[in-house]
Design an enzyme around this catalytic site. Structure first.
Site, PDB file in Angstrom:
ATOM      1  CG  MET A  51      -1.902  -1.217   1.110  1.00 15.76           C
ATOM      2  SD  MET A  51      -3.463  -0.989   1.977  1.00 15.76           S
ATOM      3  CE  MET A  51      -2.897  -0.850   3.641  1.00 15.76           C
ATOM      4  N   GLY A  52       2.136   1.083  -0.420  1.00 16.04           N
ATOM      5  CA  GLY A  52       3.036   2.234  -0.540  1.00 16.04           C
ATOM      6  C   GLY A  52       3.650   2.635   0.786  1.00 16.04           C
ATOM      7  CB  ALA A  53       4.066   4.624   3.209  1.00 15.54           C
ATOM      8  CG  LEU A  54       7.208   1.406  -1.212  1.00 12.18           C
ATOM      9  CD1 LEU A  54       7.847   1.205  -2.582  1.00 12.18           C
ATOM     10  CD2 LEU A  54       6.375   0.174  -0.846  1.00 12.18           C
TER      11      LEU A  54
ATOM     12  CG  HIS B 242       7.363  -2.216   1.667  1.00 10.71           C
ATOM     13  ND1 HIS B 242       7.170  -1.060   2.382  1.00 10.71           N
ATOM     14  CD2 HIS B 242       6.175  -2.872   1.697  1.00 10.71           C
ATOM     15  CE1 HIS B 242       5.915  -1.011   2.814  1.00 10.71           C
ATOM     16  NE2 HIS B 242       5.294  -2.096   2.411  1.00 10.71           N
TER      17      HIS B 242
ATOM     18  CD  GLN C  38      -6.081  -3.683   2.904  1.00 11.32           C
ATOM     19  OE1 GLN C  38      -5.987  -4.066   1.735  1.00 11.32           O
ATOM     20  NE2 GLN C  38      -5.127  -3.912   3.794  1.00 11.32           N
TER      21      GLN C  38
ATOM     22  CE  LYS D 113       4.048  -4.615  10.031  1.00 10.66           C
ATOM     23  NZ  LYS D 113       2.650  -4.413  10.491  1.00 10.66           N
TER      24      LYS D 113
ATOM     25  CD  GLN E  92      -2.081  -8.885   4.456  1.00 11.65           C
ATOM     26  OE1 GLN E  92      -2.936  -8.036   4.509  1.00 11.65           O
ATOM     27  NE2 GLN E  92      -0.832  -8.613   4.123  1.00 11.65           N
TER      28      GLN E  92
END
Ligand code: PAF
Length: 282
Positions: free
Chosen positions: A30-33, A37, A61, A151, A155
């Site tokens: 979802m970005g903000a890498l 990541h 979500q 983490k 999921q």
């Protein structure tokens, strides 16, 4: 580096790579890498010649509107971050329409017990949203393998079940949690923590380490009670849940069994920011 926004374009790039005999990996984000990541991409690069990284803040979500609004969006920084991978990485940054058409809603999945505990219990509808977006992304990207961090261990377990339910030809690979030096698990949400919250947040990992180090000598109930009690004394961090579960089925245990593997999970609020973490106990 430029992001691809059209699903037929990313599908074409992947088909071409496959036609050249390349193994294609997928890292959905979802970005903000951050370095967590990067560790997923590095892991994927061991097996794959091309990695697709998707950047899409998935509205379905989020069960909390403020959380969705405040989720960090840093696309320019993310593209700069990924640019040093050169042509080994293709970035897919679709719009909500590209994913959902004109119907931004979740499919109702039955993940059984897996979706009724921990994140599922505290974030109603969350895993339907995750399942829905991943089912669409998996079909659009069509990789050989997809990589997920431990983490979000619950999921990861749900994604394996999703692949079964949707009958997808895809290998799901779990990758170890990436931590800062002080133990705080890397998360895009860490960007929202104040300086003070960043100072106290490593307590989360310390509490998990306590659970791990005392798993043999204390019962699961005693450990849960102890962890709950230390958070009551901890200013600035509020424990939402702490659970010890069997990793196969995410069920809590009445007594420890030989040859079974257990993990401790928690969710903690630092102010408005919700952080999750977990640790293998044996
Ligand atoms: O873990 C995440 O960042 C998200 O849940 C995912 C897998 C990218 C789906 O939106």
């Amino acid at each position: 580096m430029q992001a691809i926004t059209a699903h037929n374009q990313i599908s074409k790039i992947v088909s071409q790579a496959k036609a050249q005999g390349k193994t294609v990996g997928f890292v959905p984000t979802m970005g903000a890498l951050h370095r967590g990541h990067a560790s997923l991409i590095d892991y994927a690069l061991k097996d794959c010649a091309l990695i697709v990284v998707s950047i899409f803040v998935n509205p379905t979500q989020f069960n909390n509107v403020t959380d969705l609004e405040k989720y960090p969006r840093t696309i320019e920084k993310d593209l700069a971050f990924l640019s040093h991978y050169g042509s080994k990485v293709a970035v897919y940054n679709p719009s909500p329409e590209e994913i959902y058409g004109n119907n931004v809603s979740s499919k109702g999945y039955d993940f059984g017990h897996l979706e009724t505990v921990m994140e599922g219990e505290h974030r109603p509808g969350h895993f339907d949203g995750v399942g829905t977006v991943l089912n669409i992304l998996f079909r659009q990207v069509n990789p050989h393998k997809a990589y997920f961090g431990e983490k979000d261990f619950q999921q990861l377990t749900i994604v394996r079940k999703l692949v079964d339910i949707e009958n997808l030809d895809l290998e799901i690979i779990g990758c170890p949690i990436h931590r800062q030096e002080d133990g705080l698990a890397m998360s895009s949400r860490n960007a929202r923590l104040t300086e003070h919250q960043l100072e106290i947040a490593p307590f989360i990992y310390e509490s998990l380490l306590y659970a791990k180090n005392n798993f043999d000598s204390l019962s699961a109930r005693e450990l849960k009670g102890y962890i709950e009690s230390i958070y009551k004394e901890k200013d600035g961090l509020e424990l939402e849940y702490f659970e010890i579960v069997n990793i196969k089925n995410l069920r809590t245990l009445s007594r420890k069994r030989k040859n079974q593997q257990y993990r401790a999970f928690l969710a903690v609020y630092a102010g408005e920011v919700r952080l999750i973490d977990n640790i293998a106990l044996n």
